[in-house]
Design an enzyme around this catalytic site. Structure first.
Site, PDB file in Angstrom:
ATOM      1  N   ASP A 161       0.838  -1.210   0.000  1.00  0.00           N
ATOM      2  CA  ASP A 161       0.000   0.000   0.000  1.00  0.00           C
ATOM      3  C   ASP A 161       0.865   1.249   0.000  1.00  0.00           C
ATOM      4  OD1 ASP A 161      -2.566   1.381   0.091  1.00  0.00           O
ATOM      5  OD2 ASP A 161      -1.933   2.025   2.072  1.00  0.00           O
ATOM      6  N   ARG A 168      -0.881   5.926  -7.020  1.00  0.00           N
ATOM      7  CA  ARG A 168      -2.270   6.303  -7.331  1.00  0.00           C
ATOM      8  C   ARG A 168      -2.456   7.805  -7.184  1.00  0.00           C
ATOM      9  NH1 ARG A 168      -5.353   3.698  -3.121  1.00  0.00           N
ATOM     10  NH2 ARG A 168      -7.179   4.599  -4.067  1.00  0.00           N
ATOM     11  N   SER A 183      -6.708  -0.662  -0.232  1.00  0.00           N
ATOM     12  CA  SER A 183      -5.757   0.237   0.423  1.00  0.00           C
ATOM     13  C   SER A 183      -6.123   0.415   1.898  1.00  0.00           C
ATOM     14  CB  SER A 183      -5.771   1.593  -0.305  1.00  0.00           C
ATOM     15  OG  SER A 183      -5.128   2.576   0.452  1.00  0.00           O
ATOM     16  N   LYS A 187      -4.415  -1.846   5.479  1.00  0.00           N
ATOM     17  CA  LYS A 187      -3.816  -1.162   6.640  1.00  0.00           C
ATOM     18  C   LYS A 187      -4.563  -1.534   7.929  1.00  0.00           C
ATOM     19  CE  LYS A 187      -3.970   3.165   4.804  1.00  0.00           C
ATOM     20  NZ  LYS A 187      -4.108   3.101   3.350  1.00  0.00           N
TER      21      LYS A 187
END
Ligand code: URA
Length: 410
Positions: A161, A168, A183, A187
């Site tokens: 990520d 991105r 994403s 996390k």
């Protein structure tokens, strides 16, 4: 695994297998798959989407690109909130210490600015000395001491990520339901949580413009979290107007401090209590007490100090990061303020230098806007509608033009 064929398959609308997705993420994380191929694949995913199974496989692969946080059996309940991003959204800086005041552990892994939206890590790094990159031993030390730790993805936690997020940001591939789902959840799953509240935004300053899109994102996140064993609930909130009166890194920390001291803007305090109340075992009124009796403010100072920050500078941030040009934007006539557009505000703040155009760009902590007037208020000719903090007169001029395009006085 031939990566160009996988990119072409997704471009043509094929469904990728779990093994193919895992191989792509492994190759990207190790550096074997270059950024240009990942950017192309992200764009193909943006246009073609992913099935629920592909989204879960992507989330899982990104989660397992690094290690996960493990907690002792007798540790307090771990809870967290994550927002899909907005303008002036400094709620993480308030909710994390608030939940820690209530006895929970909050191991919050956040991101940097994304698109036109600000990022918790960039805001926190405006505090002199504050370190968002901690190793696992430090993460455990800080949370055991304060009940909270505020960190970013690292080379060992969610490295996929960390890399994909910054790609991105600068390749037009942010507003994609599967990419946002993977994403955020990679996390949050890495945090070893018991409960999560998701704050999904819709509106001009959000990645999801319509309520229907936000609802689809919310469903994708809740069902993917469930498949991967995490109990998540969701609030869908409008983001057509910035939250509070400030947008920009240090300016938002200043406003968050006001809120932690019980004197923040009402909309900011309310959304923080709604989100924290939804995930905490205590009522929102009990949590409100922590904002008004000094506990949340003391907790934030403790966390800042534990992560290397100079807590004595917190109330002096306006001097630490004073932009050379501060320009007032005044109402040119009297009337009711019916629009302060989040997108135009975010764009003005990004162009002032608070966000990035290339992954390697540094962010400017000092720039942004504050004293933003709220919609629904009566204004008189000459009243201050916003203050712009800029590096130069030319930048302030351009920001004023962008901001005014988002302001309607009727
Ligand atoms: N927040 C994240 O962590 N990731 C996204 O893609 C969007 C918001």
């Amino acid at each position: 695994m031939h990566i160009p064929s996988l990119i072409a398959a997704k471009r043509d609308g094929a469904v990728l297998t779990r093994e193919e997705i895992r191989a792509v993420i492994t190759a990207f994380t190790s550096g074997e798959m270059p950024d240009y191929q990942m950017s192309a694949l992200a764009m193909a995913i943006y246009f073609r989407g992913m099935s629920a199974e592909e989204t879960a496989a992507l989330t899982e692969a990104m989660l397992h690109s690094g290690s996960t946080l493990e907690w002792p059996a007798q540790a307090p309940m771990r809870i967290d909130k994550h927002s899909t991003g907005g303008i002036g959204d400094k709620t993480s800086l308030i909710i994390a210490p608030l939940l820690a005041c209530d006895g929970a552990w909050v191991p919050m892994i956040s991101g940097r600015g994304l698109g036109i939206t600000g990022g918790t890590l960039d805001k926190l790094e405006s505090i002199p000395g504050f370190r968002t990159r901690l190793d696992e031993a430090e993460i455990h030390r800080v949370i055991e001491k304060t009940g909270c730790v505020l960190i970013g993805q690292t080379e060992s936690i969610c490295p996929a990520d960390k890399k994909l997020y910054s790609l991105r940001d600068v390749t037009g591939t942010v507003p994609s339901i599967p990419l946002i789902t993977a994403s955020i959840l990679s996390k949050k799953l890495a945090e070893g949580l018991d409960r999560l509240i998701l704050d999904v935004k819709h509106g001009t300053g959000a990645f999801m413009r319509t309520y229907e899109e936000a609802k689809a994102l919310a469903q994708s996140m809740v069902s993917t979290a469930k498949v991967l064993g995490l109990k998540a609930s969701v609030h869908i909130n409008a983001m057509n107007e910035p939250t509070g009166h400030a947008a920009g890194n240090a300016l938002e920390v200043i406003e968050a401090i006001e809120c932690l001291q019980g004197r923040g803007p009402q909309d900011l305090e309310e959304i923080c209590l709604n989100l924290a109340g939804a995930v905490s075992i205590s009522s929102r009124e009990h949590l409100r007490g922590f904002l008004h009796d000094g506990s949340a403010w003391r907790k934030f100072q403790e966390i800042v100090a534990a992560q290397g920050g100079d807590a004595s500078k917190l109330e002096k941030l306006a001097q630490v990061h004073r932009a050379p040009v501060i320009r007032e934007v005044r109402a040119d006539r009297s009337g009711m303020l019916t629009r302060v557009d989040a997108y135009q505000t975010g764009l003005a703040v990004l162009n002032l230098g608070a966000g990035r155009s290339k992954a390697s760009d540094p962010v400017d902590f000092a720039v942004g806007v504050d004293r933003l007037a709220k919609t629904g208020t009566q204004q008189h000719a000459g009243d201050v509608l916003a203050r712009i903090h800029a590096r130069s007169e030319a930048a302030a001029e351009a920001a004023e033009h962008t901001l005014r395009e988002g302001i309607t006085l009727e």
